[in-house]
Design an enzyme around this catalytic site. Sequence first.
Site, PDB file in Angstrom:
ATOM      1  N   GLU A   1      -0.374  -9.333  -0.566  1.00  0.00           N
ATOM      2  CA  GLU A   1      -1.862  -9.768  -0.520  1.00  0.00           C
ATOM      3  C   GLU A   1      -1.768 -10.038  -2.454  1.00  0.00           C
ATOM      4  O   GLU A   1      -2.865 -11.143  -2.922  1.00  0.00           O
ATOM      5  CB  GLU A   1      -2.520  -8.418   0.073  1.00  0.00           C
ATOM      6  CG  GLU A   1      -2.427  -9.160   1.405  1.00  0.00           C
ATOM      7  CD  GLU A   1      -2.688  -8.006   3.089  1.00  0.00           C
ATOM      8  OE1 GLU A   1      -2.982  -8.102   3.666  1.00  0.00           O
ATOM      9  OE2 GLU A   1      -2.810  -7.016   2.173  1.00  0.00           O
TER      10      GLU A   1
ATOM     11  N   GLU B   1       4.089  -4.936   6.884  1.00  0.00           N
ATOM     12  CA  GLU B   1       3.137  -4.424   8.062  1.00  0.00           C
ATOM     13  C   GLU B   1       3.804  -3.602   9.562  1.00  0.00           C
ATOM     14  O   GLU B   1       3.444  -2.689   9.572  1.00  0.00           O
ATOM     15  CB  GLU B   1       1.799  -4.781   8.046  1.00  0.00           C
ATOM     16  CG  GLU B   1       1.041  -4.120   6.522  1.00  0.00           C
ATOM     17  CD  GLU B   1       1.198  -5.470   5.759  1.00  0.00           C
ATOM     18  OE1 GLU B   1       2.496  -5.861   6.067  1.00  0.00           O
ATOM     19  OE2 GLU B   1       0.915  -5.502   4.509  1.00  0.00           O
TER      20      GLU B   1
ATOM     21  N   GLY C   1       0.903  -4.957   0.808  1.00  0.00           N
ATOM     22  CA  GLY C   1      -0.226  -5.642   0.170  1.00  0.00           C
ATOM     23  C   GLY C   1      -0.134  -6.042  -1.132  1.00  0.00           C
ATOM     24  O   GLY C   1      -0.485  -6.514  -1.888  1.00  0.00           O
TER      25      GLY C   1
ATOM     26  N   ALA D   1       1.031  -1.356   0.026  1.00  0.00           N
ATOM     27  CA  ALA D   1      -0.275  -0.058   0.014  1.00  0.00           C
ATOM     28  C   ALA D   1       0.896   0.925  -0.144  1.00  0.00           C
ATOM     29  O   ALA D   1       2.138   1.225   0.647  1.00  0.00           O
ATOM     30  CB  ALA D   1      -0.987   0.091   1.514  1.00  0.00           C
TER      31      ALA D   1
HETATM   32  C1  LIG Z   1      -4.903  -2.751   4.058  1.00  0.00           C
HETATM   33  C2  LIG Z   1      -3.953  -2.502   4.058  1.00  0.00           C
HETATM   34  C3  LIG Z   1      -3.239  -3.385   3.118  1.00  0.00           C
HETATM   35  C4  LIG Z   1      -1.586  -3.635   2.590  1.00  0.00           C
HETATM   36  C5  LIG Z   1      -0.766  -2.628   3.391  1.00  0.00           C
HETATM   37  C6  LIG Z   1       0.275  -2.757   3.422  1.00  0.00           C
HETATM   38  O1  LIG Z   1       0.653  -2.734   2.072  1.00  0.00           O
HETATM   39  S1  LIG Z   1       1.172  -1.148   4.077  1.00  0.00           S
HETATM   40  C7  LIG Z   1       2.926  -0.870   3.388  1.00  0.00           C
HETATM   41  C8  LIG Z   1       3.745  -2.629   3.735  1.00  0.00           C
HETATM   42  N1  LIG Z   1       4.847  -2.545   2.364  1.00  0.00           N
HETATM   43  C9  LIG Z   1       5.547  -2.045   3.138  1.00  0.00           C
HETATM   44  O2  LIG Z   1       5.835  -1.837   4.037  1.00  0.00           O
HETATM   45  C10 LIG Z   1       7.025  -1.320   2.243  1.00  0.00           C
HETATM   46  C11 LIG Z   1       7.553  -0.236   2.784  1.00  0.00           C
HETATM   47  N2  LIG Z   1       9.003  -0.026   1.963  1.00  0.00           N
HETATM   48  C12 LIG Z   1      10.215  -0.640   1.979  1.00  0.00           C
HETATM   49  O3  LIG Z   1      10.697  -1.390   2.717  1.00  0.00           O
HETATM   50  C13 LIG Z   1      11.240  -0.207   0.604  1.00  0.00           C
HETATM   51  O4  LIG Z   1      10.804   0.836   1.041  1.00  0.00           O
HETATM   52  C14 LIG Z   1      11.995  -0.876  -0.198  1.00  0.00           C
HETATM   53  C15 LIG Z   1      10.306  -1.373  -0.692  1.00  0.00           C
HETATM   54  C16 LIG Z   1      12.454  -2.409   0.621  1.00  0.00           C
HETATM   55  C17 LIG Z   1      12.914  -0.399  -1.270  1.00  0.00           C
HETATM   56  O5  LIG Z   1      13.714   0.024  -0.799  1.00  0.00           O
HETATM   57  P1  LIG Z   1      14.628   0.719  -1.363  1.00  0.00           P
HETATM   58  O6  LIG Z   1      16.038   0.970  -0.478  1.00  0.00           O
HETATM   59  O7  LIG Z   1      15.060   0.511  -2.652  1.00  0.00           O
HETATM   60  O8  LIG Z   1      14.330   2.039  -1.680  1.00  0.00           O
HETATM   61  P2  LIG Z   1      13.733   3.587  -0.168  1.00  0.00           P
HETATM   62  O9  LIG Z   1      13.241   2.885   0.600  1.00  0.00           O
HETATM   63  O10 LIG Z   1      13.877   4.623  -0.103  1.00  0.00           O
HETATM   64  O11 LIG Z   1      12.174   4.055  -1.207  1.00  0.00           O
HETATM   65  C18 LIG Z   1      12.353   5.049  -2.271  1.00  0.00           C
HETATM   66  C19 LIG Z   1      11.244   5.287  -2.312  1.00  0.00           C
HETATM   67  O12 LIG Z   1       9.917   5.059  -2.029  1.00  0.00           O
HETATM   68  C20 LIG Z   1       9.342   5.530  -1.273  1.00  0.00           C
HETATM   69  N3  LIG Z   1       8.530   4.352  -0.398  1.00  0.00           N
HETATM   70  C21 LIG Z   1       8.579   2.612  -0.549  1.00  0.00           C
HETATM   71  N4  LIG Z   1       7.303   2.054   0.053  1.00  0.00           N
HETATM   72  C22 LIG Z   1       6.121   3.181   0.362  1.00  0.00           C
HETATM   73  C23 LIG Z   1       4.999   2.695   0.514  1.00  0.00           C
HETATM   74  N5  LIG Z   1       4.876   1.433   0.294  1.00  0.00           N
HETATM   75  N6  LIG Z   1       3.968   3.749   0.266  1.00  0.00           N
HETATM   76  C24 LIG Z   1       4.600   4.772   0.023  1.00  0.00           C
HETATM   77  N7  LIG Z   1       6.081   5.639  -0.679  1.00  0.00           N
HETATM   78  C25 LIG Z   1       6.579   4.072  -0.174  1.00  0.00           C
HETATM   79  C26 LIG Z   1      10.364   5.973  -0.140  1.00  0.00           C
HETATM   80  O13 LIG Z   1       9.588   7.117   1.456  1.00  0.00           O
HETATM   81  C27 LIG Z   1      11.023   6.386  -1.156  1.00  0.00           C
HETATM   82  O14 LIG Z   1      10.972   7.515  -1.396  1.00  0.00           O
HETATM   83  P3  LIG Z   1      11.218   8.878  -0.959  1.00  0.00           P
HETATM   84  O15 LIG Z   1      10.730  10.271  -2.166  1.00  0.00           O
HETATM   85  O16 LIG Z   1      12.834   9.225  -1.307  1.00  0.00           O
HETATM   86  O17 LIG Z   1      11.150   8.856   0.126  1.00  0.00           O
END
Ligand SMILES: CC/C=C\CC(=O)SCCNC(=O)CCNC(=O)[C@H](O)C(C)(C)COP(=O)(O)OP(=O)(O)OC[C@H]1O[C@@H](n2cnc3c(N)ncnc32)[C@H](O)[C@@H]1OP(=O)(O)O
Length: 721
Positions: A102, A122, A99, A60
């Site tokens: 999921e 999450e 998500g 998400a």
């Molecule tokens: C009903 C609800 C159902 C589901 C709930 C969910 O899905 S909650 C979300 C679950 N997912 C996560 O928690 C993943 C979070 N992200 C990460 O762990 C890492 O970003 C990832 C995907 C492993 C990539 O890592 P990497 O080191 O390659 O990049 P970085 O972390 O610097 O991220 C790059 C930019 O993307 C933004 N971002 C990452 N994930 C999300 C996200 N889920 N939502 C929004 N934005 C996300 C991150 O902030 C960085 O952006 P920036 O502008 O550079 O700060």
Amino acid sequence: MVDYSVDRNLAILGINNPPVNALSFHVREGLFNGIKQANADRRVEAIVITGKGKTYCSGADIREFSIPSAGKGLVTLGHRIEDSDKPVISAIHGNALGGGLEIALFSHYRVANKNAKIGFPEVLIGLLPGAEGTIRLPRVTGLAFAMDAIASGRRFDAQEAHKHGILDTICDGDVLQEAKAFSKKIIGQPLDQRRLSKTHVKDAADVDIKFEEALAQIKRKYRGLIAPILCLKSVRNSAKMSFDEAAAEEMRLFGELLTSSQSIGLRYSFFAERSAPKWKLPCGACADNTTPVDVKTTGVIGAGTMGSGIAVCLIRAGIPVILVEKNQKMLDQAIKTISRILTGSVKLNRMTEKQREHSLKLLKGASTLDELAGVDMVIEAVYENLELKREIFHQLDKICKSSTLLCSNTSTLDIDNIASATQRPDKVVGTHFFAPAYIMRLLENVYGTKTSPTTVATVMELGKRIGKICVLVKTCYAFVANRTNQPFGAEASFMVEEGALPQDVDTVLENFGMPMGPFKVSDLSGIDVGWRIRQEVAKALGLKLTLETRYRMGERITTLADRLYEMGRYGIKTGKGWYRYEPTNPRKPIPDPDVAKMIQKHCMDMGIERRNIPAQEVIERCLFSAINESFRVLEQRIAEKPEDIDVIWQYGFSFPRYGGGPMFYASQVGLKKVFEKICIFHEQFPYSSHWVPSDLLRKLASHSTEIPMDKWTQFISSSKL
Ligand SMILES: CC/C=C\CC(=O)SCCNC(=O)CCNC(=O)[C@H](O)C(C)(C)COP(=O)(O)OP(=O)(O)OC[C@H]1O[C@@H](n2cnc3c(N)ncnc32)[C@H](O)[C@@H]1OP(=O)(O)O
């Protein structure tokens, strides 16, 4: 946001939302419509969901959790996928997280590239997989795996996912080609048994035993966190309730977590951590427009605890180090210590024996600075003495090639002053590591007036290479970390003088979420260390220190720690400090009546009347004093943004991640309330300058509505208020 294409008998839905293909409103909408379109398209016999670019889908869009929900929810989309009359295959490469996983579990089949990473992270942002993830995963993997994966949030690889039945097949190459080949085997097969909502949890019989075991473990591991517990409860429900009942309960628990202060804090911390490396200098140079220099070789000066720890960080990352120490015995000892630290990493499976051997080959001991002539970067880590550091920098300037960057691990001293001992102030910068340097993730990089953008970019990049969370700050006495932490520690000590005992203060702050109270930390780091620093400062200022005083240069002080020093109580290393330690369990602090007696006598001698100090006062005096100093740091642009200060507290002082940090905490309490309380403390404690209210805080607090954190710095030069 979702590209729709048809390739022979397959509809391909490509999620296209860089950089991580988060499931934003538009992506959900695009997938929903894509499934509908594919089902209506007579050419299509199967549907493949894939990710464009580097990844499948990382879950998400976390930012959307803080705005009112709009459009189709993930569950509605998921049901549309599962109910599809045509088989849906998720083709996974990169990440399938949250998500994203999921969506894959709503799909009928899952194929992945062998390098894919899968997981439900999450819980790390204080949530649970709220689109039936806690109900579907146990149906695939069984309870034990699902409980562990969901409550820990760990990412696992494709092999592990395949072993537990999450993936139907793994491939070496292009996952879309694999999905196309795979589709041939499954087109025409009945779908009902592939719909997880129609299946059961196979090992439901012993769910309560598994739940209790997992609960005991996570309570130990994640003290005070709510989300891991609710994750487990929801997985338990998957085995005890019907699918629909468990899903409804999951949704309720998700809603509870979404609005919890812990999740709000953890979501803030997720973005704060990612904003810290995005540095900016007053001249306009920033991370995006400055290229770092490639650092191939380094030197570290001083083979004490800090120097050795820094050397470990560098060689572990494959960067050669010349460790300079003129005392041969200390150098030999440091090399043994470094070798022992790396052996510890091998035992903890953090590196292989081969990597350890390779790292050690990158380390070379030397006894003179001359050996550093050709290195790209030097990090000085001698003890905290300005004259000594200036002398070393003066010599380095003459010895090292003109391009060498000269860094100081000082934790307090002015970088401009150190830089002025050289002819290359543009290449002088502070690199403040935290002890133990090979464990603590924070690197506080400090720029001086003349430090060049390239130098800044280079230390920020080097920090990233060695696995640190880097924050850039401007030079001033004690920088951001120690400067904002100083009032926190001072207030803790003052409260002990006024009536609390060290264990009382520690317990309150540990209950707040700090892993260790300040007095336990002091015992760990050594009471003699603080004593020596105070002696140095006094010497520099020409002061004569005495134990029988409560004020120094118009400032309130306490000499309690000096009294402990005089008693030979240096902390854990001597088995006695603020606490006592048994030789059988030398790390377990035990409250000591002798310390209580010493404190009481000190108070009697100094004429201090002791009183009961309530827990709330402990929290407010420690935190609000740090917050006030943090606002000053912001006001003086020592820190660029409030998030930087919070990241420093999380990674330098283990501030609970769910609490965000002092600045986030202030935003949650409300700036008006914080300011009013600071004014009261200022009146009550007029001899502590850390209670003089910050102008920036005053301006922000006087605004009629609460100003969001990202707007705070706009008020620094504003005279409107
Ligand atoms: C009903 C609800 C159902 C589901 C709930 C969910 O899905 S909650 C979300 C679950 N997912 C996560 O928690 C993943 C979070 N992200 C990460 O762990 C890492 O970003 C990832 C995907 C492993 C990539 O890592 P990497 O080191 O390659 O990049 P970085 O972390 O610097 O991220 C790059 C930019 O993307 C933004 N971002 C990452 N994930 C999300 C996200 N889920 N939502 C929004 N934005 C996300 C991150 O902030 C960085 O952006 P920036 O502008 O550079 O700060």
